[in-house]
Design a protein around this motif. Structure first.
Motif, short mmCIF file in Angstrom:
data_model
loop_
_atom_site.label_atom_id
_atom_site.label_comp_id
_atom_site.label_asym_id
_atom_site.label_seq_id
_atom_site.Cartn_x
_atom_site.Cartn_y
_atom_site.Cartn_z
N LEU A 1 34.06 48.17 -1.18
CA LEU A 1 32.86 48.68 -1.86
C LEU A 1 32.38 49.98 -1.24
O LEU A 1 31.98 50.91 -1.94
CB LEU A 1 31.75 47.63 -1.81
CG LEU A 1 31.91 46.39 -2.68
CD1 LEU A 1 30.81 45.39 -2.39
CD2 LEU A 1 31.91 46.77 -4.17
N SER A 2 32.40 50.05 0.10
CA SER A 2 31.91 51.25 0.78
C SER A 2 32.76 52.47 0.49
O SER A 2 32.27 53.60 0.57
CB SER A 2 31.85 51.01 2.29
OG SER A 2 33.15 50.87 2.83
N GLN A 3 34.02 52.24 0.14
CA GLN A 3 34.93 53.37 -0.09
C GLN A 3 35.17 53.67 -1.57
O GLN A 3 35.50 54.81 -1.91
CB GLN A 3 36.28 53.09 0.58
CG GLN A 3 36.21 53.00 2.09
CD GLN A 3 37.53 52.61 2.71
OE1 GLN A 3 38.46 52.15 2.03
NE2 GLN A 3 37.64 52.79 4.03
N VAL B 1 24.15 53.12 -3.89
CA VAL B 1 23.54 51.89 -3.41
C VAL B 1 24.60 50.80 -3.20
O VAL B 1 24.51 50.00 -2.26
CB VAL B 1 22.44 51.41 -4.40
CG1 VAL B 1 23.05 51.01 -5.75
CG2 VAL B 1 21.65 50.26 -3.80
N THR B 2 25.63 50.80 -4.05
CA THR B 2 26.71 49.81 -3.90
C THR B 2 27.55 50.11 -2.67
O THR B 2 27.95 49.20 -1.95
CB THR B 2 27.60 49.80 -5.15
OG1 THR B 2 26.79 49.68 -6.31
CG2 THR B 2 28.57 48.64 -5.11
N ILE C 1 27.54 44.96 4.42
CA ILE C 1 28.36 43.76 4.58
C ILE C 1 29.25 43.87 5.81
O ILE C 1 29.36 42.94 6.61
CB ILE C 1 29.21 43.50 3.32
CG1 ILE C 1 28.32 43.11 2.14
CG2 ILE C 1 30.26 42.42 3.58
CD1 ILE C 1 29.06 42.96 0.84
N VAL C 2 29.90 45.03 5.97
CA VAL C 2 30.80 45.24 7.11
C VAL C 2 30.05 45.10 8.43
O VAL C 2 30.54 44.48 9.38
CB VAL C 2 31.47 46.63 7.00
CG1 VAL C 2 32.28 46.92 8.27
CG2 VAL C 2 32.38 46.70 5.78
N ARG C 3 28.82 45.67 8.49
CA ARG C 3 28.04 45.58 9.73
C ARG C 3 27.50 44.17 9.95
O ARG C 3 27.32 43.73 11.09
CB ARG C 3 26.88 46.58 9.69
CG ARG C 3 27.31 48.03 9.87
CD ARG C 3 26.10 48.91 10.14
NE ARG C 3 25.25 49.00 8.95
CZ ARG C 3 25.33 49.97 8.05
NH1 ARG C 3 26.26 50.92 8.18
NH2 ARG C 3 24.51 50.00 7.02
#
Length: 321
Positions: A205-207, A213-214, A221-223
């Motif tokens: 999702l981060s990439q 916002v997503t 989530i990763v953190r």
């Protein structure tokens, strides 16, 4: 025609009885399953470590192999043994539960000591998997180690389930036991699969997400996942000690020694009065302290006597083969 109608009435009556039996089995399985919460939480907290360090593509296959081994443990080995015990030696249930409670207390106390005392993170585990260099062999060693650990936890789960089943026939007990075993296994390893893949989902999702916002949610989530895994470990350890102490107290009462149970009940009511929530909290706290005390007593006995003895006996057998 009247004969056909009578036959249909009989079939309908049989179907109603069967449906009622299924309902009874399902209700009994659900009720008994709630009693295994502490062991289940610990099982879910422990399992993610077995996929640590593997490629993301191997995580779900490893979890599936462990889950399949867990089902085999419960249905092929442990359930027939539990049914034989229920028929021929029902008195064994409570001593076995005490042994299981002692094991949970030992495991929980050992985790606390392990966290507080300096230790070598790179020392080999009991299955020797840290010394395995080849990824395929490492995976095999990890899966075998996980299934062995699951066997012990599953044995405790099955005995707890059996002790909480109140059904009129051995076949209904077997059905409820099998249903609860499958549901618990699916719940544990389904939750584990979600937990171990959440960081991959967050990274994706981060990439790749279109909205900022997503992407931010994915980074969150990763953190968050390392903190979640730590929290699960803490909750699992606390649950082991609480459930271990509770099992010991309740089983001793069932065997005729009510002193610990009465002492904890009087303590809870003297501290919390008639407030049911506070009574439960004080009781759980007392069970936790008892479980921790039992576990601390068992650590030197297990590490200095039982584990070396086990290694000596089975090590020699392994050399003989």
């Amino acid at each position: 025609m009247s004969g056909l109608l009578a036959l249909l009435d009989d079939v309908a009556a049989i179907a109603k009885v069967a449906a009622a039996s299924i309902d009874d089995i399902s209700a009994a399985a659900l009720k008994a399953s709630t009693k295994t919460a502490g062991v289940v939480v610990d099982d879910a907290a422990v399992t993610p470590k077995y996929v640590h360090g593997f490629e993301a593509s191997r995580e779900l296959p490893i979890i599936w192999r462990i889950a399949r081994g867990s089902v085999i443990n419960k249905l092929i080995f442990l359930m027939p043994a539990a049914m034989l015990m229920a028929v021929f030696a029902p008195w064994l249930v409570w001593p076995l539960l005490i042994l299981g409670g002692c094991y949970l207390s030992f495991e929980g106390a050992e985790k606390i000591v392990h966290a507080l005392m300096p230790h070598d993170e790179h020392s080999g585990g009991p299955d020797g998997s840290h010394d395995v260099k080849d990824p395929a062999h490492l995976e095999e060693a990890k899966v075998k180690g996980a299934i062995k650990t699951d066997f012990i936890l599953s044995a405790e789960i099955m005995v707890i389930l059996l002790s909480n089943l109140d059904l009129p026939s051995i076949w209904m007990q077997a059905g409820a036991l099998a249903l609860a075993a499958v549901v618990i296994t699916a719940a544990v390893y389904g939750a584990v699969a979600i937990i171990v893949k959440m960081d991959d989902i967050g990274l994706w999702l981060s990439q790749n997400a279109n909205l900022g916002v997503t992407r931010a949610f994915g980074r969150g989530i990763v953190r968050f996942m390392p903190w979640l895994l730590k929290a699960l470990t803490i909750v699992g350890t606390a649950a082991m000690l609480w459930v271990g102490g509770s099992i010991i107290v309740h089983s001793l009462a069932e065997m005729g020694w009510h002193v610990p149970e009465h002492f904890i009940e009087e303590l809870a009511h003297s501290v919390a009065g008639e407030n049911a929530t506070l009574v439960w909290a004080v009781t759980a706290g007392a069970d936790f302290v008892l479980g921790l005390a039992v576990g601390l007593i068992l650590i030197p006995i297990a590490t200095k006597v039982l584990i070396p003895l086990w290694g000596t006996i089975f090590g020699r057998k392994a050399e003989a083969h």
